[in-house]
Scaffold this motif. Structure first.
Motif, PDB file in Angstrom:
ATOM      1  N   ASN A   1       8.369 -11.707 -36.950  1.00 58.60           N
ATOM      2  CA  ASN A   1       7.251 -11.607 -36.002  1.00 58.60           C
ATOM      3  C   ASN A   1       7.495 -10.473 -35.005  1.00 58.60           C
ATOM      4  O   ASN A   1       6.577  -9.702 -34.695  1.00 58.60           O
ATOM      5  CB  ASN A   1       7.046 -12.929 -35.260  1.00 58.60           C
ATOM      6  CG  ASN A   1       6.480 -14.006 -36.169  1.00 58.60           C
ATOM      7  OD1 ASN A   1       5.900 -13.707 -37.213  1.00 58.60           O
ATOM      8  ND2 ASN A   1       6.660 -15.258 -35.779  1.00 58.60           N
ATOM      9  N   ASP A   2       8.741 -10.390 -34.522  1.00 57.41           N
ATOM     10  CA  ASP A   2       9.076  -9.311 -33.585  1.00 57.41           C
ATOM     11  C   ASP A   2       8.908  -7.948 -34.247  1.00 57.41           C
ATOM     12  O   ASP A   2       8.368  -7.006 -33.653  1.00 57.41           O
ATOM     13  CB  ASP A   2      10.514  -9.470 -33.061  1.00 57.41           C
ATOM     14  CG  ASP A   2      10.663 -10.642 -32.089  1.00 57.41           C
ATOM     15  OD1 ASP A   2       9.610 -11.144 -31.610  1.00 57.41           O
ATOM     16  OD2 ASP A   2      11.812 -11.028 -31.816  1.00 57.41           O
ATOM     17  N   VAL A   3       9.386  -7.814 -35.489  1.00 56.31           N
ATOM     18  CA  VAL A   3       9.254  -6.543 -36.227  1.00 56.31           C
ATOM     19  C   VAL A   3       7.770  -6.229 -36.417  1.00 56.31           C
ATOM     20  O   VAL A   3       7.336  -5.080 -36.273  1.00 56.31           O
ATOM     21  CB  VAL A   3      10.012  -6.602 -37.579  1.00 56.31           C
ATOM     22  CG1 VAL A   3       9.639  -5.439 -38.462  1.00 56.31           C
ATOM     23  CG2 VAL A   3      11.506  -6.655 -37.339  1.00 56.31           C
ATOM     24  N   GLN A   4       6.986  -7.254 -36.755  1.00 51.29           N
ATOM     25  CA  GLN A   4       5.550  -7.056 -36.951  1.00 51.29           C
ATOM     26  C   GLN A   4       4.911  -6.582 -35.642  1.00 51.29           C
ATOM     27  O   GLN A   4       4.078  -5.676 -35.640  1.00 51.29           O
ATOM     28  CB  GLN A   4       4.917  -8.374 -37.435  1.00 51.29           C
ATOM     29  CG  GLN A   4       3.572  -8.237 -38.083  1.00 51.29           C
ATOM     30  CD  GLN A   4       3.614  -7.361 -39.350  1.00 51.29           C
ATOM     31  OE1 GLN A   4       4.657  -7.052 -39.905  1.00 51.29           O
ATOM     32  NE2 GLN A   4       2.447  -6.944 -39.770  1.00 51.29           N
ATOM     33  N   GLU A   5       5.322  -7.179 -34.509  1.00 51.90           N
ATOM     34  CA  GLU A   5       4.795  -6.763 -33.208  1.00 51.90           C
ATOM     35  C   GLU A   5       5.208  -5.325 -32.892  1.00 51.90           C
ATOM     36  O   GLU A   5       4.404  -4.531 -32.381  1.00 51.90           O
ATOM     37  CB  GLU A   5       5.302  -7.699 -32.101  1.00 51.90           C
ATOM     38  CG  GLU A   5       4.620  -9.048 -32.078  1.00 51.90           C
ATOM     39  CD  GLU A   5       5.191  -9.945 -30.977  1.00 51.90           C
ATOM     40  OE1 GLU A   5       5.768  -9.415 -29.999  1.00 51.90           O
ATOM     41  OE2 GLU A   5       5.049 -11.167 -31.102  1.00 51.90           O
TER      42      GLU A   5
ATOM     43  N   LYS B   1       5.891  -3.023 -35.114  1.00 56.47           N
ATOM     44  CA  LYS B   1       5.075  -2.161 -35.978  1.00 56.47           C
ATOM     45  C   LYS B   1       3.685  -1.957 -35.372  1.00 56.47           C
ATOM     46  O   LYS B   1       3.157  -0.850 -35.360  1.00 56.47           O
ATOM     47  CB  LYS B   1       4.949  -2.767 -37.385  1.00 56.47           C
ATOM     48  CG  LYS B   1       6.128  -2.555 -38.269  1.00 56.47           C
ATOM     49  CD  LYS B   1       5.829  -3.132 -39.669  1.00 56.47           C
ATOM     50  CE  LYS B   1       7.000  -2.933 -40.602  1.00 56.47           C
ATOM     51  NZ  LYS B   1       6.717  -3.494 -41.944  1.00 56.47           N
ATOM     52  N   GLN B   2       3.112  -3.051 -34.863  1.00 60.73           N
ATOM     53  CA  GLN B   2       1.771  -2.960 -34.254  1.00 60.73           C
ATOM     54  C   GLN B   2       1.824  -2.069 -33.005  1.00 60.73           C
ATOM     55  O   GLN B   2       0.949  -1.232 -32.797  1.00 60.73           O
ATOM     56  CB  GLN B   2       1.242  -4.366 -33.903  1.00 60.73           C
ATOM     57  CG  GLN B   2      -0.183  -4.379 -33.401  1.00 60.73           C
ATOM     58  CD  GLN B   2      -1.170  -3.854 -34.435  1.00 60.73           C
ATOM     59  OE1 GLN B   2      -1.026  -4.093 -35.633  1.00 60.73           O
ATOM     60  NE2 GLN B   2      -2.156  -3.114 -33.985  1.00 60.73           N
ATOM     61  N   ASP B   3       2.873  -2.251 -32.204  1.00 61.89           N
ATOM     62  CA  ASP B   3       3.029  -1.420 -31.007  1.00 61.89           C
ATOM     63  C   ASP B   3       3.183   0.052 -31.378  1.00 61.89           C
ATOM     64  O   ASP B   3       2.593   0.935 -30.744  1.00 61.89           O
ATOM     65  CB  ASP B   3       4.236  -1.876 -30.182  1.00 61.89           C
ATOM     66  CG  ASP B   3       3.991  -3.204 -29.461  1.00 61.89           C
ATOM     67  OD1 ASP B   3       2.813  -3.627 -29.400  1.00 61.89           O
ATOM     68  OD2 ASP B   3       4.979  -3.801 -28.980  1.00 61.89           O
TER      69      ASP B   3
ATOM     70  N   LEU C   1       0.834   3.018 -30.371  1.00 59.73           N
ATOM     71  CA  LEU C   1       1.359   4.233 -29.731  1.00 59.73           C
ATOM     72  C   LEU C   1       0.926   5.481 -30.488  1.00 59.73           C
ATOM     73  O   LEU C   1       0.563   6.492 -29.885  1.00 59.73           O
ATOM     74  CB  LEU C   1       2.889   4.171 -29.623  1.00 59.73           C
ATOM     75  CG  LEU C   1       3.435   3.286 -28.512  1.00 59.73           C
ATOM     76  CD1 LEU C   1       4.947   3.157 -28.642  1.00 59.73           C
ATOM     77  CD2 LEU C   1       3.079   3.854 -27.153  1.00 59.73           C
ATOM     78  N   LYS C   2       0.980   5.401 -31.835  1.00 60.78           N
ATOM     79  CA  LYS C   2       0.553   6.542 -32.647  1.00 60.78           C
ATOM     80  C   LYS C   2      -0.925   6.854 -32.373  1.00 60.78           C
ATOM     81  O   LYS C   2      -1.300   8.020 -32.217  1.00 60.78           O
ATOM     82  CB  LYS C   2       0.762   6.261 -34.136  1.00 60.78           C
ATOM     83  CG  LYS C   2       2.164   6.454 -34.609  1.00 60.78           C
ATOM     84  CD  LYS C   2       2.240   6.228 -36.130  1.00 60.78           C
ATOM     85  CE  LYS C   2       3.656   6.389 -36.639  1.00 60.78           C
ATOM     86  NZ  LYS C   2       3.730   6.143 -38.089  1.00 60.78           N
ATOM     87  N   SER C   3      -1.745   5.840 -32.304  1.00 60.76           N
ATOM     88  CA  SER C   3      -3.182   6.038 -32.038  1.00 60.76           C
ATOM     89  C   SER C   3      -3.385   6.675 -30.670  1.00 60.76           C
ATOM     90  O   SER C   3      -4.167   7.622 -30.511  1.00 60.76           O
ATOM     91  CB  SER C   3      -3.935   4.710 -32.098  1.00 60.76           C
ATOM     92  OG  SER C   3      -3.925   4.206 -33.395  1.00 60.76           O
TER      93      SER C   3
END
Length: 149
Positions: A27-31, A33-35, A39-41
């Motif tokens: 879940n932390d890794v998924q979060e 990745k989402q962060d 950030l990329k956006s």
């Protein structure tokens, strides 16, 4: 229970505990990745805005360069106007004013002469009128004499 079954049971227990322990990490890794995606956006958005700002800055620099060129041109033209005004002042001082002074002196001298002789002019007009009368009388007398002769 055999060793294999025991090992299998331990393995299953380990899998369950490992899955339970890995789930929060997943879940932390998924979060994360989402962060990272967010950030990329945001970075892409910022890059786009920066490009827009760079373009506007370039446009402003071009406009400022045009303004600077126009100011230089105006300064040059003003310098030319100053030089021309200076030439006109020199011409006025060295040519026109001396000529005007000469003309003024001539007219002033003529005026004084006329002013000094103005009272004599009235007497001259009276003398001329008297001469006309005398000439007219003498002409009549000469004509009478010629008719008699």
């Amino acid at each position: 229970m055999s060793d294999n079954e025991l090992l299998l049971a331990i393995s299953n227990m380990m899998d369950v505990k490992l899955k339970a322990g890995l789930a929060p990490i997943k879940n932390d890794v998924q979060e994360i990745k989402q962060d990272v995606h967010n950030l990329k956006s945001r970075m892409q958005s910022m890059e786009s805005r920066m490009q827009s700002m760079e373009s506007r800055m370039q446009s402003m620099e071009n406009r400022m360069q045009n303004v600077e060129n126009e100011v230089c041109q105006i300064k040059n033209e003003l310098r030319q106007v100053k030089n021309e005004v200076h030439q006109i002042k020199l011409c006025q001082e060295n040519v026109i004013l001396p000529r005007l002074n000469t003309i003024e002196a001539c007219y002033t001298e003529t005026f004084k002469r006329y002013k000094d002789n103005a009272d004599k002019m009235d007497a001259a007009f009276e003398d001329i009128a008297l001469l006309k009368e005398t000439v007219a009388e003498h002409s009549e007398q000469i004509q009478k004499l010629q008719k008699m002769a």
